[in-house]
Design an enzyme around this catalytic site. Structure first.
Site, PDB file in Angstrom:
ATOM      1  NE  ARG A  84      -2.001   6.337  11.350  1.00 43.91           N
ATOM      2  CZ  ARG A  84      -2.296   5.997   9.876  1.00 43.91           C
ATOM      3  NH1 ARG A  84      -3.276   5.187   9.784  1.00 43.91           N
ATOM      4  NH2 ARG A  84      -1.558   6.418   9.028  1.00 43.91           N
ATOM      5  CD  GLN A 131      -1.442   5.756  -3.577  1.00 43.16           C
ATOM      6  OE1 GLN A 131      -0.931   6.991  -3.759  1.00 43.16           O
ATOM      7  NE2 GLN A 131      -2.597   5.510  -3.019  1.00 43.16           N
ATOM      8  CG  ASP A 160       1.477  11.065   3.682  1.00 46.76           C
ATOM      9  OD1 ASP A 160       1.141  10.343   2.681  1.00 46.76           O
ATOM     10  OD2 ASP A 160       0.890  11.054   4.733  1.00 46.76           O
TER      11      ASP A 160
HETATM   12  O1  F6P Z   1       0.224   8.941   6.123  1.00 48.49           O
HETATM   13  C1  F6P Z   1       0.525   7.784   5.135  1.00 48.49           C
HETATM   14  C2  F6P Z   1      -0.940   7.475   4.702  1.00 48.49           C
HETATM   15  O2  F6P Z   1      -0.939   6.425   3.597  1.00 48.49           O
HETATM   16  C3  F6P Z   1      -1.793   8.675   3.948  1.00 48.49           C
HETATM   17  O3  F6P Z   1      -1.352   8.993   2.681  1.00 48.49           O
HETATM   18  C4  F6P Z   1      -3.040   8.329   4.047  1.00 48.49           C
HETATM   19  O4  F6P Z   1      -4.074   9.351   4.092  1.00 48.49           O
HETATM   20  C5  F6P Z   1      -3.315   7.547   5.472  1.00 48.49           C
HETATM   21  O5  F6P Z   1      -1.944   6.919   5.619  1.00 48.49           O
HETATM   22  C6  F6P Z   1      -4.133   6.107   5.287  1.00 48.49           C
HETATM   23  O6  F6P Z   1      -4.209   5.676   6.344  1.00 48.49           O
HETATM   24  P1  F6P Z   1      -4.572   4.141   6.805  1.00 48.49           P
HETATM   25  O7  F6P Z   1      -3.549   3.208   6.193  1.00 48.49           O
HETATM   26  O8  F6P Z   1      -4.813   4.147   8.210  1.00 48.49           O
HETATM   27  O9  F6P Z   1      -5.941   4.056   6.022  1.00 48.49           O
END
Ligand code: F6P
Length: 366
Positions: A74, A286, A152
């Protein structure tokens, strides 16, 4: 020869590597030079080794790999014009004029912004002397094609995002495991699942495992009243002889006053009911593991379609996103898909939950 780059961006999802494989190999099949941008938009901004020419054998084995073999991130820098300017420069000096981005809502919104700004970015590179007019000339137009990669299943315009069914499979398997120990001890479990602001994973995993109660953002229960309803339903199920209680809480769950409903608050209610209760937050398991067959099929068919869309693109066709609707691989304008996805969030903020639910695709909306 057309030079096309593929990139994965945002949170990873099972099926991203198969999508990269499909894009690279179909591009080569159609006679293009193929590149991978490593580490998402960061690779575009930094260039160098992160922009790599890909050959047929470079993606060998990707079909059965989880996550993304070309990395993802990101990237904060790409949110600034300065980062996008550098990204444009790196693409032009490598001769790349088309980009296939596999990512979620945010990543695809970024991609579309990049395309709309492209002419002015190229102009700025010429004005500041970083590119000559001759170098810039063949790159006045950027082709962007989106593939929706996210566990998601939160993007409008496609019935399934790449990775959603794999995550659903993973969750269902984990809940089955939990149900067994719950059954042995006659316990209650509150299982928190991912999904960000979307309840698809929560709803479908609850259906797939026969959960006693499901909390999702699009169909919130009544503020201050859900506690009694939860108790009533769980005791009724216990009355039928059930030894375990399973409640699924989507991470974005709220009540109809938009107050968050957390696994902790749900647990407190079950404890009041006298149930020995535990919380399991499934977390990143997940997103891990290899893609289920459906996601491999989806990413492969969509990857091929993405390359076709690149080859058929003209400056007047808006950037497409590849989706699946009623079992057909479809293209639609990326901006429409992004706009419709935002409409769900807006409907929830306005407490118009029927609208939020109906804006979700296919099975979800029923
Ligand atoms: O968008 C995918 C996702 O796994 C969401 O379900 C969750 O809110 C988020 O990314 C978690 O992000 P990170 O891996 O940056 O903690």
């Amino acid at each position: 020869k057309k030079k096309i780059a593929v990139m994965t961006s945002g949170g990873d999802s099972p099926g991203m590597s198969p999508a990269v494989r499909a894009v690279v190999r179909s591009g080569i099949y159609f006679g293009c030079d193929m590149f991978a941008v490593y580490e998402g938009y960061e690779g575009l901004v930094r260039g160098g080794d992160l922009l790599k020419k890909m050959e047929w054998e470079d993606v060998r084995g990707f079909l059965s790999h989880g996550g993304t073999d070309i990395g993802t991130a990101r990237c904060a820098e790409f949110r600034e014009r300065k980062g996008r300017l550098q990204g444009a420069y790196n693409m032009v000096v490598n001769g790349i004029d088309a980009l296939v981005v596999c990512g979620g809502d945010g990543s695809l919104t970024g991609a579309d912004l990049f395309r709309s700004e492209w002419p002015s970015l190229i102009e700025e590179l010429v004005q500041t002397g970083r590119l000559t007019a001759a170098e810039a000339e063949p790159h006045r137009h950027l082709t962007i094609v989106g593939l929706v990669g996210s566990i998601d299943n939160d993007m409008a315009g496609t019935d399934a995002t790449i990775g959603a069914y794999s995550a659903l499979e993973r969750i269902s398997e984990m809940v089955d495991y939990i149900d067994e120990t719950a059954n042995s001890h006659s316990r209650a479990f509150v299982v928190e699942v991912m999904g960000r602001h979307c309840g698809w994973l929560g709803l479908m995993s609850g259906l797939s495992t026969g959960a006693d109660y499901i909390f999702i953002p699009e169909r919130p229960p009544k503020h201050g009243k859900w506690q009694d309803e939860l108790k009533e339903i769980c005791s009724r199920h216990r009355g039928y002889g059930k030894r375990n209680t399973t409640v699924i809480v989507a991470e974005g769950a709220i009540d109809d006053e938009l107050q968050p409903i957390t696994a902790e608050t749900v647990k407190d209610v079950l404890v009041e009911l006298g149930l020995d209760t535990r919380i399991t937050t499934l977390g990143h398991v997940q997103r891990g593991g290899t893609a289920v067959a459906y996601d491999r099929m989806l990413s492969t068919l969509q990857g091929v379609e993405a390359v076709k869309a690149v080859l058929e693109s003209t400056p007047d066709i808006p950037s497409p996103v590849i989706g699946i609707a009623e079992n057909q691989i479809v293209r639609q304008p990326l901006v429409d898909s992004v706009r419709d996805t935002k409409m769900v969030a807006t409907a929830i903020e306005a407490k118009d939950f029927d609208k939020a639910m109906s804006l979700r695709d296919s099975t979800f909306a029923e």
